[in-house]
Design a protein around this motif. Structure first.
Motif, PDB file in Angstrom:
ATOM      1  N   ASN A  33       0.817  -1.212   0.000  1.00 30.46           N
ATOM      2  CA  ASN A  33       0.000   0.000   0.000  1.00 30.46           C
ATOM      3  C   ASN A  33       0.857   1.271   0.000  1.00 30.46           C
ATOM      4  OD1 ASN A  33      -2.387   1.392  -0.039  1.00 30.46           O
ATOM      5  ND2 ASN A  33      -2.761   1.206   2.169  1.00 30.46           N
ATOM      6  N   CYS A  34       1.609   1.513  -1.087  1.00 30.65           N
ATOM      7  CA  CYS A  34       2.417   2.723  -1.197  1.00 30.65           C
ATOM      8  C   CYS A  34       2.882   2.933  -2.627  1.00 30.65           C
ATOM      9  CB  CYS A  34       3.613   2.685  -0.247  1.00 30.65           C
ATOM     10  SG  CYS A  34       4.916   1.532  -0.745  1.00 30.65           S
ATOM     11  N   GLU A  35       3.564   4.038  -2.837  1.00 25.07           N
ATOM     12  CA  GLU A  35       4.161   4.341  -4.135  1.00 25.07           C
ATOM     13  C   GLU A  35       5.581   3.772  -4.175  1.00 25.07           C
ATOM     14  OE1 GLU A  35       2.590   5.965  -6.644  1.00 25.07           O
ATOM     15  OE2 GLU A  35       0.803   5.928  -5.368  1.00 25.07           O
ATOM     16  N   LEU A  36       6.129   3.662  -5.368  1.00 20.86           N
ATOM     17  CA  LEU A  36       7.453   3.067  -5.566  1.00 20.86           C
ATOM     18  C   LEU A  36       8.540   3.790  -4.777  1.00 20.86           C
ATOM     19  CD1 LEU A  36       9.272   0.992  -6.958  1.00 20.86           C
ATOM     20  CD2 LEU A  36       9.390   2.522  -8.927  1.00 20.86           C
ATOM     21  N   GLU A  37       8.589   5.086  -4.870  1.00 26.00           N
ATOM     22  CA  GLU A  37       9.645   5.847  -4.184  1.00 26.00           C
ATOM     23  C   GLU A  37       9.564   5.684  -2.668  1.00 26.00           C
ATOM     24  OE1 GLU A  37      12.264   6.982  -5.782  1.00 26.00           O
ATOM     25  OE2 GLU A  37      11.279   6.337  -7.623  1.00 26.00           O
ATOM     26  N   THR A  38       8.359   5.588  -2.137  1.00 28.81           N
ATOM     27  CA  THR A  38       8.185   5.369  -0.693  1.00 28.81           C
ATOM     28  C   THR A  38       8.731   4.002  -0.303  1.00 28.81           C
ATOM     29  OG1 THR A  38       6.224   6.779  -0.679  1.00 28.81           O
ATOM     30  CG2 THR A  38       6.497   5.262   1.184  1.00 28.81           C
ATOM     31  N   CYS A  39       8.416   2.995  -1.083  1.00 25.57           N
ATOM     32  CA  CYS A  39       8.918   1.645  -0.813  1.00 25.57           C
ATOM     33  C   CYS A  39      10.442   1.628  -0.821  1.00 25.57           C
ATOM     34  CB  CYS A  39       8.362   0.667  -1.845  1.00 25.57           C
ATOM     35  SG  CYS A  39       8.933  -1.028  -1.620  1.00 25.57           S
ATOM     36  N   LEU A  40      11.046   2.256  -1.819  1.00 28.02           N
ATOM     37  CA  LEU A  40      12.507   2.288  -1.924  1.00 28.02           C
ATOM     38  C   LEU A  40      13.135   3.019  -0.737  1.00 28.02           C
ATOM     39  CD1 LEU A  40      12.814   2.957  -5.746  1.00 28.02           C
ATOM     40  CD2 LEU A  40      13.523   0.879  -4.545  1.00 28.02           C
ATOM     41  N   ARG A  41      12.544   4.114  -0.326  1.00 30.11           N
ATOM     42  CA  ARG A  41      13.076   4.885   0.803  1.00 30.11           C
ATOM     43  C   ARG A  41      12.995   4.075   2.098  1.00 30.11           C
ATOM     44  NH1 ARG A  41      10.493   7.417   4.447  1.00 30.11           N
ATOM     45  NH2 ARG A  41       8.565   7.645   3.251  1.00 30.11           N
ATOM     46  N   ILE A  42      11.854   3.480   2.361  1.00 26.25           N
ATOM     47  CA  ILE A  42      11.682   2.702   3.595  1.00 26.25           C
ATOM     48  C   ILE A  42      12.570   1.458   3.557  1.00 26.25           C
ATOM     49  CG2 ILE A  42      10.026   1.350   4.948  1.00 26.25           C
ATOM     50  CD1 ILE A  42       7.923   3.489   4.172  1.00 26.25           C
ATOM     51  N   ALA A  60       6.349  -5.078   4.145  1.00 24.95           N
ATOM     52  CA  ALA A  60       4.906  -5.309   4.082  1.00 24.95           C
ATOM     53  C   ALA A  60       4.238  -4.995   5.416  1.00 24.95           C
ATOM     54  CB  ALA A  60       4.620  -6.743   3.661  1.00 24.95           C
ATOM     55  N   GLU A  61       4.895  -5.352   6.517  1.00 27.72           N
ATOM     56  CA  GLU A  61       4.314  -5.080   7.836  1.00 27.72           C
ATOM     57  C   GLU A  61       4.362  -3.597   8.173  1.00 27.72           C
ATOM     58  OE1 GLU A  61       6.532  -7.730  10.353  1.00 27.72           O
ATOM     59  OE2 GLU A  61       5.223  -9.438   9.884  1.00 27.72           O
ATOM     60  N   LYS A  62       5.473  -2.938   7.875  1.00 29.75           N
ATOM     61  CA  LYS A  62       5.630  -1.521   8.214  1.00 29.75           C
ATOM     62  C   LYS A  62       4.710  -0.635   7.376  1.00 29.75           C
ATOM     63  CE  LYS A  62       9.045   2.111   8.818  1.00 29.75           C
ATOM     64  NZ  LYS A  62       9.346   2.300  10.203  1.00 29.75           N
ATOM     65  N   ILE A  63       4.665  -0.897   6.066  1.00 26.95           N
ATOM     66  CA  ILE A  63       3.873  -0.058   5.171  1.00 26.95           C
ATOM     67  C   ILE A  63       2.409  -0.471   5.179  1.00 26.95           C
ATOM     68  CG2 ILE A  63       3.521   0.586   2.751  1.00 26.95           C
ATOM     69  CD1 ILE A  63       6.602   0.296   2.418  1.00 26.95           C
ATOM     70  N   GLY A  64       2.178  -1.751   5.231  1.00 29.27           N
ATOM     71  CA  GLY A  64       0.815  -2.263   5.171  1.00 29.27           C
ATOM     72  C   GLY A  64       0.458  -2.691   3.758  1.00 29.27           C
ATOM     73  N   VAL A  65      -0.569  -3.507   3.681  1.00 30.76           N
ATOM     74  CA  VAL A  65      -1.015  -4.021   2.390  1.00 30.76           C
ATOM     75  C   VAL A  65      -2.480  -3.658   2.185  1.00 30.76           C
ATOM     76  CG1 VAL A  65       0.666  -5.899   2.401  1.00 30.76           C
ATOM     77  CG2 VAL A  65      -1.622  -6.297   3.322  1.00 30.76           C
ATOM     78  N   ARG A  66      -2.903  -3.677   0.916  1.00 27.39           N
ATOM     79  CA  ARG A  66      -4.296  -3.392   0.602  1.00 27.39           C
ATOM     80  C   ARG A  66      -5.194  -4.447   1.244  1.00 27.39           C
ATOM     81  NH1 ARG A  66      -1.939  -2.344  -4.655  1.00 27.39           N
ATOM     82  NH2 ARG A  66      -2.717  -4.380  -5.331  1.00 27.39           N
ATOM     83  N   ALA A  67      -6.421  -4.081   1.477  1.00 28.29           N
ATOM     84  CA  ALA A  67      -7.376  -4.946   2.182  1.00 28.29           C
ATOM     85  C   ALA A  67      -7.584  -6.300   1.509  1.00 28.29           C
ATOM     86  CB  ALA A  67      -8.710  -4.219   2.330  1.00 28.29           C
ATOM     87  N   ASP A  68      -7.431  -6.372   0.211  1.00 26.51           N
ATOM     88  CA  ASP A  68      -7.688  -7.615  -0.512  1.00 26.51           C
ATOM     89  C   ASP A  68      -6.453  -8.512  -0.643  1.00 26.51           C
ATOM     90  OD1 ASP A  68      -6.452  -5.758  -2.180  1.00 26.51           O
ATOM     91  OD2 ASP A  68      -7.390  -6.560  -3.998  1.00 26.51           O
ATOM     92  N   THR A  69      -5.390  -8.210   0.106  1.00 28.64           N
ATOM     93  CA  THR A  69      -4.142  -8.973  -0.013  1.00 28.64           C
ATOM     94  C   THR A  69      -3.630  -9.398   1.357  1.00 28.64           C
ATOM     95  OG1 THR A  69      -2.835  -6.947  -0.001  1.00 28.64           O
ATOM     96  CG2 THR A  69      -3.460  -7.794  -2.153  1.00 28.64           C
ATOM     97  N   TYR A  70      -2.615 -10.264   1.337  1.00 27.77           N
ATOM     98  CA  TYR A  70      -2.008 -10.774   2.566  1.00 27.77           C
ATOM     99  C   TYR A  70      -0.539 -10.376   2.635  1.00 27.77           C
ATOM    100  CZ  TYR A  70      -6.173 -13.692   2.691  1.00 27.77           C
ATOM    101  OH  TYR A  70      -7.463 -14.126   2.712  1.00 27.77           O
ATOM    102  N   VAL A  71      -0.080 -10.089   3.843  1.00 30.51           N
ATOM    103  CA  VAL A  71       1.314  -9.700   4.065  1.00 30.51           C
ATOM    104  C   VAL A  71       2.274 -10.732   3.483  1.00 30.51           C
ATOM    105  CG1 VAL A  71       3.081  -9.385   5.858  1.00 30.51           C
ATOM    106  CG2 VAL A  71       0.880  -8.223   6.073  1.00 30.51           C
ATOM    107  N   ASN A  72       2.031 -12.012   3.739  1.00 28.72           N
ATOM    108  CA  ASN A  72       2.935 -13.062   3.248  1.00 28.72           C
ATOM    109  C   ASN A  72       3.015 -13.086   1.724  1.00 28.72           C
ATOM    110  OD1 ASN A  72       3.648 -13.909   5.793  1.00 28.72           O
ATOM    111  ND2 ASN A  72       2.215 -15.619   5.835  1.00 28.72           N
ATOM    112  N   ASP A  73       1.895 -12.886   1.054  1.00 24.23           N
ATOM    113  CA  ASP A  73       1.888 -12.892  -0.415  1.00 24.23           C
ATOM    114  C   ASP A  73       2.672 -11.710  -0.970  1.00 24.23           C
ATOM    115  OD1 ASP A  73       0.327 -15.173  -0.336  1.00 24.23           O
ATOM    116  OD2 ASP A  73      -1.560 -14.079  -0.659  1.00 24.23           O
ATOM    117  N   VAL A  74       2.510 -10.549  -0.346  1.00 21.26           N
ATOM    118  CA  VAL A  74       3.219  -9.342  -0.794  1.00 21.26           C
ATOM    119  C   VAL A  74       4.721  -9.502  -0.544  1.00 21.26           C
ATOM    120  CG1 VAL A  74       3.508  -6.869  -0.394  1.00 21.26           C
ATOM    121  CG2 VAL A  74       1.210  -7.855  -0.520  1.00 21.26           C
TER     122      VAL A  74
END
Length: 170
Positions: A33-42, A60-74
């Protein structure tokens, strides 16, 4: 025993930024649940405090995932995308690496132990044209083995004590 990544080849400066971008994008595509640049920075921030950690799960845990997905899958999507990043044909060894290998070849038994996605590591070795320098090449699949296990196996094959081996790596 030589390492490849960040020893003979400048992986962090050349390949890691490309692979990090691809793994973050794969995670976003899978539901991060974020944009590319945010993911790279974190990702960069997390690696400063805990290198080589479970970075994908932590992201995945820090940023969070969309409601229709699972942390492990991401997390798995990021893990899968990173080591299988395409290796460009213009990679090259660090300055002086060929000369060093030539000077050691014939005087010592040279072995390459490298870890990562086996296909990606094999592609790097082929592009760099270095296989002929090494008596043996061990590619450690990070999903099922450690470098320490590979080195222990090599010691069993070639004999000698640990003090008779020199490991050149980062």
């Amino acid at each position: 025993i030589f390492d490849l990544d960040d020893t003979l080849l400048d992986t962090s400066g050349f390949l890691i930024p490309i692979a990090a971008r691809e793994s973050c994008q794969a995670m976003i595509d899978a539901g991060l649940n974020c944009e590319l640049e945010t993911c790279l920075r974190i990702r960069s921030e997390l690696l400063k405090s805990n290198p080589r950690s479970q970075i994908y799960r932590e992201l995945a845990e820090k940023i969070g995932v969309r409601a229709d997905t699972y942390v492990n899958d991401v997390a798995f999507a990021g893990h899968k995308a990173f080591p299988s990043s395409n290796v460009e044909e213009d990679i090259r060894l660090r300055d002086g690496a060929v000369e060093l290998l030539k000077s050691l070849q014939g005087k010592y038994r040279l072995i390459l132990v490298t870890a990562g996605d086996p296909k990606t590591q094999q592609r790097k070795i082929e592009l760099l044209k270095i296989a002929h320098f090494f008596e043996q090449i061990e590619i450690v699949d990070v999903l099922s083995q450690t470098k320490q296990q590979a080195i222990s196996m090599l010691q069993n094959v070639y004999g000698g004590t640990p003090f008779e081996y020199l490991s050149v790596g980062n």
